[in-house]
Each structure stands twice: as C-alpha cells, then as structure tokens.
Design an enzyme around this catalytic site. Sequence first.
Site, PDB file in Angstrom:
ATOM      1  N   LYS A 120       0.857  -1.179   0.000  1.00 13.32           N
ATOM      2  CA  LYS A 120       0.000   0.000   0.000  1.00 13.32           C
ATOM      3  C   LYS A 120       0.896   1.234   0.000  1.00 13.32           C
ATOM      4  O   LYS A 120       1.637   1.484   0.958  1.00 13.32           O
ATOM      5  CB  LYS A 120      -0.916   0.010   1.215  1.00 13.32           C
ATOM      6  CG  LYS A 120      -1.852   1.215   1.264  1.00 13.32           C
ATOM      7  CD  LYS A 120      -2.763   1.154   2.475  1.00 13.32           C
ATOM      8  CE  LYS A 120      -3.710   2.337   2.544  1.00 13.32           C
ATOM      9  NZ  LYS A 120      -4.600   2.286   3.725  1.00 13.32           N
ATOM     10  N   ARG A 138     -10.795   9.647   1.725  1.00 15.54           N
ATOM     11  CA  ARG A 138     -10.692  10.296   3.041  1.00 15.54           C
ATOM     12  C   ARG A 138     -11.822  11.295   3.246  1.00 15.54           C
ATOM     13  O   ARG A 138     -12.273  11.503   4.370  1.00 15.54           O
ATOM     14  CB  ARG A 138      -9.312  10.941   3.185  1.00 15.54           C
ATOM     15  CG  ARG A 138      -8.210   9.885   3.269  1.00 15.54           C
ATOM     16  CD  ARG A 138      -6.804  10.455   3.203  1.00 15.54           C
ATOM     17  NE  ARG A 138      -5.819   9.379   3.247  1.00 15.54           N
ATOM     18  CZ  ARG A 138      -4.533   9.522   2.977  1.00 15.54           C
ATOM     19  NH1 ARG A 138      -4.058  10.722   2.664  1.00 15.54           N
ATOM     20  NH2 ARG A 138      -3.700   8.500   3.022  1.00 15.54           N
ATOM     21  N   LYS A 183      -2.072  -1.536  -3.765  1.00 11.62           N
ATOM     22  CA  LYS A 183      -2.934  -0.358  -3.752  1.00 11.62           C
ATOM     23  C   LYS A 183      -2.072   0.890  -3.906  1.00 11.62           C
ATOM     24  O   LYS A 183      -1.080   1.018  -3.191  1.00 11.62           O
ATOM     25  CB  LYS A 183      -3.718  -0.316  -2.430  1.00 11.62           C
ATOM     26  CG  LYS A 183      -4.685   0.838  -2.297  1.00 11.62           C
ATOM     27  CD  LYS A 183      -5.378   0.808  -0.934  1.00 11.62           C
ATOM     28  CE  LYS A 183      -6.375   1.957  -0.810  1.00 11.62           C
ATOM     29  NZ  LYS A 183      -7.002   2.002   0.525  1.00 11.62           N
TER      30      LYS A 183
END
Length: 340
Positions: free
Chosen positions: A207, A217, A265
Amino acid sequence: MNLNFLMVQKNKYMLRRNRRLRNNESIRSLVRETILHPNDFIVPLFIVEGSNIKEEIPSMPNYFRMSLDNIEKEVKELQRLNLKSVLLFVKVLDNLKDNAGKEALNPNGLMQRAIKTVKNVAPEIIIMTDVALDPYSIYGHDGIIENGQIANDSTANFLAEMSISHAQAGADFVAPSDMMDGRIQTIRQALEQNNFINTGILAYSAKYASAHYGPFRDALDSAPVDLMDIPKDKKTYQMDYHNRIEAIRETVMDVKEGADIVMVKPGISYLDIVREVKNAVDVPVAVYQVSGEYAMIKAASERGWLDHDAIMMEQTTSIKRAGADMIASYFAKDIVKLIS
C-alpha cells in the site's frame, strides 16, 4: 517455368498476418486473453449511522454513504448482479473517536452491526472488513500515537483485537490496511488462538503513500490532521511510491506471516508492482482501484474529455491483465451491468 521465379513469387506474400485475429468482434472475443467477470470484483461499501440515508460523496459522483437499512437494499442488488464480495468501511461519529480506537472494539459498534446486517441479508456474500484505526482516530492515522510517532507494536496488538471483534460479528475476511510491521502474524495468531481458524486475512501488503486517496478520506472523514507534534501524512508507514523491490519484500513477509490474499494499492499507477507481486507469491493477488482513479474518470467524462465506459473498461481490464485475481472497485456494478 523458372524455379527461381516461383520462389520469389512465393516469398513475396506474408505467411503470418496477425490482423486476421482482429478482423471483427467475433474473432477478437474468441481469442481474447483477459476477460472481466463478476467474480473478479470486491465492492467497497461506505456505512454511516442513522436510517434512510443515502448521501452522495461529493468527490465520488454516483457513489454513496449509506445507513444500514439502505445497505440491505444495496446488498440485495449486488446479489442480483452476481457480485459475491463486499469490503466494509464505516464513518465513525466524531464524539466516538479517540487516540486508542476503543470504539472499534464495541460489539455493538457500526462495523459490527454492518457485518451482521450483510450476513443476515446475504449469508453467501463474502464479507471483508477494513481493519485500521484511521476511521476511529482523532488524528486520522492508522495507528496509535505515542510520543508524537505512530506506535507500531501496540497498534498491531490492537488491530488483532479489532480483527477478533470482526470475526465474532461474522466477517469472512479481515483486511488490515494499516501497513504496520508484523501485524499479519499478530492477527493470524490471535485468530487461531480464539478458534477463528477459517477467518481469512486479506493483507494490504503493498500500500503506497499515494495522492490517489483524497476522495476516500473525504468519504470517511479520515484524513490525517495537521498538528505540529505528530506526522502530517502517512509516509512513515505507507510505502514510498519510488520503490519497487520493497513491495516484493513486504508482500512475501505478509505471506510468510499468514496472509491468505495480498493486495497492491492503488491500481493503475502500479501495474508494474502488480505483475512483480503476482510473479513472487503463490496466493491470490488483489488490487484496489482507488477513489482517486474513480474520481478522475468521472471528472474527465463529465467534461466530455473521455468516454466513461470505454476508459472504465480499459483501465480495469489492464489491472486484471497485469495479474490481479480480484479487484476492489467502485466501478464494480457499472462494469457488471455492461458485461452482462
């Protein structure tokens, strides 16, 4: 007739014409190497408290935060589309946030109720749950803050407790997204010790500290706060996007520690990493096509700069072609409707 003349005549024709296999859609589909299928997708779901709530996320057009009653309806629609897996995220009320994340262990917390809701509506759907502190943290970080730093080991121990709580509620897989060192082994041991031997771990193994996460977010109100005495970003634990070999090291460690599935990711900017990881491990590889990737396609298509469906299919297919066995994507429903 002159034999040399015949040889010249024969050799002037191409024996191989690759375009024969591209001549029309029927032959192109017959020889196609990479094909998207409903089984390829994990559907992220954003869950909020309340009832009859379905609010669009401003930076993610046509994607929604939903209360549990609407999550029930959403899951039933996913079933109708033959989508078989969901990844749950919760937006935690501000008054329940702290530095320790204690609300994450509440057996009647939003995540725990969400797991039970989905399992009751669709027992056969695979439930994966986000395991990280940032939705619960007053600082927006994935770990506990100690002396101005992200405390690795105490965070890993807490994530193991969170994983047990999710397993008790009925989660099929826990998905630690925090990037703390050693947390996969800590979680795996905790699951085993508590007899959750069949609860899987989808590890966010590679990630990256990416600029692609902004809309996510916004969706969960989980961005790091800008305070002088704590890290202002997540670069001390998420990976440096300049690095490739580090991703292999992280992923191999997670597999050795007990990860059942590993994840890269984001997606489209990291296809080289996806292929490297696929070549390095013998467990399934997931890719998260993240919120920024979704938002860019939406914004460009709204302005008429790109064909929405064409670029959506091309980018998602490229992720699978690079080596993804499964893709967490906000486009899952749209893609499945198209390919059906």
